[in-house]
Design an enzyme around this catalytic site. Structure first.
Site, PDB file in Angstrom:
ATOM      1  N   GLY A  44       0.792  -1.233   0.000  1.00 11.79           N
ATOM      2  CA  GLY A  44       0.000   0.000   0.000  1.00 11.79           C
ATOM      3  C   GLY A  44       0.819   1.275   0.000  1.00 11.79           C
ATOM      4  O   GLY A  44       0.263   2.362  -0.133  1.00 11.79           O
ATOM      5  N   GLU A  45       2.144   1.166   0.154  1.00 10.83           N
ATOM      6  CA  GLU A  45       2.964   2.384   0.118  1.00 10.83           C
ATOM      7  C   GLU A  45       2.885   3.045  -1.258  1.00 10.83           C
ATOM      8  O   GLU A  45       2.832   2.370  -2.282  1.00 10.83           O
ATOM      9  CB  GLU A  45       4.430   2.039   0.427  1.00 10.83           C
ATOM     10  CG  GLU A  45       4.670   1.706   1.888  1.00 10.83           C
ATOM     11  CD  GLU A  45       6.141   1.398   2.165  1.00 10.83           C
ATOM     12  OE1 GLU A  45       6.981   1.590   1.256  1.00 10.83           O
ATOM     13  OE2 GLU A  45       6.426   0.960   3.291  1.00 10.83           O
ATOM     14  N   ARG A 102     -11.956  21.538   8.580  1.00  9.66           N
ATOM     15  CA  ARG A 102     -12.937  21.767   9.656  1.00  9.66           C
ATOM     16  C   ARG A 102     -12.319  21.632  11.039  1.00  9.66           C
ATOM     17  O   ARG A 102     -12.930  22.004  12.028  1.00  9.66           O
ATOM     18  CB  ARG A 102     -14.131  20.821   9.485  1.00  9.66           C
ATOM     19  CG  ARG A 102     -15.044  21.255   8.336  1.00  9.66           C
ATOM     20  CD  ARG A 102     -16.101  20.233   8.006  1.00  9.66           C
ATOM     21  NE  ARG A 102     -15.547  19.089   7.288  1.00  9.66           N
ATOM     22  CZ  ARG A 102     -16.262  18.068   6.852  1.00  9.66           C
ATOM     23  NH1 ARG A 102     -17.570  18.043   7.071  1.00  9.66           N
ATOM     24  NH2 ARG A 102     -15.697  17.075   6.203  1.00  9.66           N
ATOM     25  N   HIS A 136     -12.668  26.338   4.456  1.00 11.17           N
ATOM     26  CA  HIS A 136     -13.767  26.316   5.433  1.00 11.17           C
ATOM     27  C   HIS A 136     -13.649  27.502   6.392  1.00 11.17           C
ATOM     28  O   HIS A 136     -14.654  28.088   6.787  1.00 11.17           O
ATOM     29  CB  HIS A 136     -13.732  24.997   6.207  1.00 11.17           C
ATOM     30  CG  HIS A 136     -14.853  24.860   7.186  1.00 11.17           C
ATOM     31  ND1 HIS A 136     -16.181  24.803   6.788  1.00 11.17           N
ATOM     32  CD2 HIS A 136     -14.866  24.790   8.540  1.00 11.17           C
ATOM     33  CE1 HIS A 136     -16.948  24.695   7.865  1.00 11.17           C
ATOM     34  NE2 HIS A 136     -16.179  24.689   8.929  1.00 11.17           N
ATOM     35  N   ASP A 175     -26.214  28.404   8.725  1.00  7.87           N
ATOM     36  CA  ASP A 175     -25.775  28.608  10.116  1.00  7.87           C
ATOM     37  C   ASP A 175     -25.077  29.962  10.208  1.00  7.87           C
ATOM     38  O   ASP A 175     -24.782  30.580   9.190  1.00  7.87           O
ATOM     39  CB  ASP A 175     -24.849  27.484  10.605  1.00  7.87           C
ATOM     40  CG  ASP A 175     -23.654  27.264   9.681  1.00  7.87           C
ATOM     41  OD1 ASP A 175     -23.218  28.241   9.035  1.00  7.87           O
ATOM     42  OD2 ASP A 175     -23.171  26.124   9.592  1.00  7.87           O
ATOM     43  N   LYS A 198     -28.872  27.599  14.190  1.00  8.69           N
ATOM     44  CA  LYS A 198     -28.836  26.149  14.313  1.00  8.69           C
ATOM     45  C   LYS A 198     -27.989  25.764  15.512  1.00  8.69           C
ATOM     46  O   LYS A 198     -26.965  26.369  15.781  1.00  8.69           O
ATOM     47  CB  LYS A 198     -28.229  25.582  13.020  1.00  8.69           C
ATOM     48  CG  LYS A 198     -28.037  24.105  12.968  1.00  8.69           C
ATOM     49  CD  LYS A 198     -27.042  23.736  11.872  1.00  8.69           C
ATOM     50  CE  LYS A 198     -25.628  24.049  12.309  1.00  8.69           C
ATOM     51  NZ  LYS A 198     -24.613  23.704  11.313  1.00  8.69           N
ATOM     52  N   GLY A 230     -25.119  16.184   4.620  1.00 12.32           N
ATOM     53  CA  GLY A 230     -26.375  16.754   4.135  1.00 12.32           C
ATOM     54  C   GLY A 230     -27.385  17.058   5.219  1.00 12.32           C
ATOM     55  O   GLY A 230     -28.480  17.543   4.925  1.00 12.32           O
ATOM     56  N   GLY A 231     -27.038  16.809   6.469  1.00 10.48           N
ATOM     57  CA  GLY A 231     -27.986  17.040   7.570  1.00 10.48           C
ATOM     58  C   GLY A 231     -28.366  18.500   7.712  1.00 10.48           C
ATOM     59  O   GLY A 231     -29.546  18.865   7.759  1.00 10.48           O
ATOM     60  N   THR A 232     -27.359  19.376   7.755  1.00  9.86           N
ATOM     61  CA  THR A 232     -27.597  20.809   7.934  1.00  9.86           C
ATOM     62  C   THR A 232     -28.460  21.364   6.806  1.00  9.86           C
ATOM     63  O   THR A 232     -29.471  22.036   7.039  1.00  9.86           O
ATOM     64  CB  THR A 232     -26.255  21.569   7.969  1.00  9.86           C
ATOM     65  OG1 THR A 232     -25.489  21.102   9.068  1.00  9.86           O
ATOM     66  CG2 THR A 232     -26.471  23.055   8.101  1.00  9.86           C
TER      67      THR A 232
END
Length: 317
Positions: A44-45, A102, A136, A175, A198, A230-232
């Site tokens: 995986g390297e 974030r 952000h 928000d 919110k 997608g909640g907000t």
């Protein structure tokens, strides 16, 4: 193809996060993409081979640090190291979506500031400049000690909505953290501004409280920088309809769209979701109500301006 960009010292490479966007930018510039391969050892390297000379070149590397975030960050760091050791004159990272943005402050005890850690990693590896889009938190620019060009997605989104000729618009921030962004869109569309107050009990769980501003009988446009689960945005859309809005459109720069996002948006009051291709959208995440706008002309123009030592901010004036 765009008219060919003549300065051979400008080279554009892409890694695995968003090759389609890189192709578009290369076409806009009128240059071929640089030749390099990104492969994996069996454990995986990451292994990177740059297959052309870049000695003395101003190299631009396109990589959005979207999912799988850690793979894309590691690819980028190894690429920067390879470029530095191959005597690139400058190493300019074009990162339309900045992962870990974030985690930009200590909101509670014993939390990391991962956005600062990523900046340190990029600089230590050898980055000489970063070009990014809608961070952000704009103050992430201060985490870097190299120049950073912070591009804005709002003009692309506002141009799209202007062409739709919608009536009685109100631009709404989902928000209070996004009010500055929403105000930029409202100013460009010459509309009033609404804010959804919110409360968020824990990460990725949103709870709508109340709406500041009159949305009754209006076409609401919700704007955010990132739509993740997608909640907000879907709770905000439902709240707007409940408070008398006739239609709700939603837009964002970075369609992270993880977990339940697609189902939530599909089943929400959102009439159309407008996003950019800062993050590639696989077919399974494209809904009939999704519109994807390209940031390639903007980023291509920014690359030329940086390379020619001209103003980048003029693109947004």
């Amino acid at each position: 193809m765009a008219s060919k960009y003549e300065d051979g010292s400008l080279k554009l490479f892409t890694l695995n996060s968003n090759p389609a966007l890189a192709e578009e930018i290369a076409e806009h510039l009128g240059i071929p993409l640089g030749k390099c391969t990104v492969s994996r050892f069996s454990d995986g390297e990451v292994q990177i081979n740059i297959e052309e000379s870049i000695r003395g070149s101003d190299v631009y590397v396109l990589q959005s640090t979207c999912a799988p975030v850690n793979d894309h960050v590691m690819e980028l760091l190894i690429m920067i190291d390879a470029l530095k050791r191959a005597s690139a004159k400058s190493i300019n990272i074009v990162m339309p979506y900045y992962g870990y943005a974030r985690q930009d402050r200590k909101a509670r005890s014993r939390e990391p500031i991962a956005a600062k850690l990523v900046a340190d990693l990029l600089e230590t590896a050898g980055t000489t400049r970063v070009i990014t889009l809608d961070l952000h938190a704009p103050q992430i620019q201060g985490f870097f000690n190299v120049p950073i060009d912070h591009l804005q997605g709002v003009p692309i989104l506002s141009d799209y909505f202007e062409e739709k000729n919608l009536q009685d618009i109100i631009v709404v921030s989902p928000d209070h953290g996004g009010v500055t962004r929403a105000r930029k869109l409202a100013d460009r569309l010459k509309t009033p501004l609404g804010i959804i107050d919110k409360r968020r009990p824990k990460p990725n769980v949103a709870e709508v409280m109340n709406i500041i501003g009159n949305v009754e009988g209006k076409t609401a446009i919700l704007i955010d920088d990132i739509i993740d689960t997608g909640g907000t945005i879907t709770l905000a859309a439902d709240a707007l309809i409940e408070n008398g809005a006739t239609e709700v459109y939603a837009c964002c720069t970075h369609p992270v769209l993880s977990g339940p996002a697609i189902d939530r948006i599909e089943n929400s009051a959102i009439k159309e979701l407008v996003v950019t291709n800062s993050i590639p959208l696989p077919e399974e995440k494209k809904l009939d109500k999704t519109t994807v706008l390209s940031v390639a002309p903007l980023i291509g123009e920014a690359i030329i301006r940086v390379h020619e030592e001209q103003s980048v901010s003029i693109l947004f004036d």
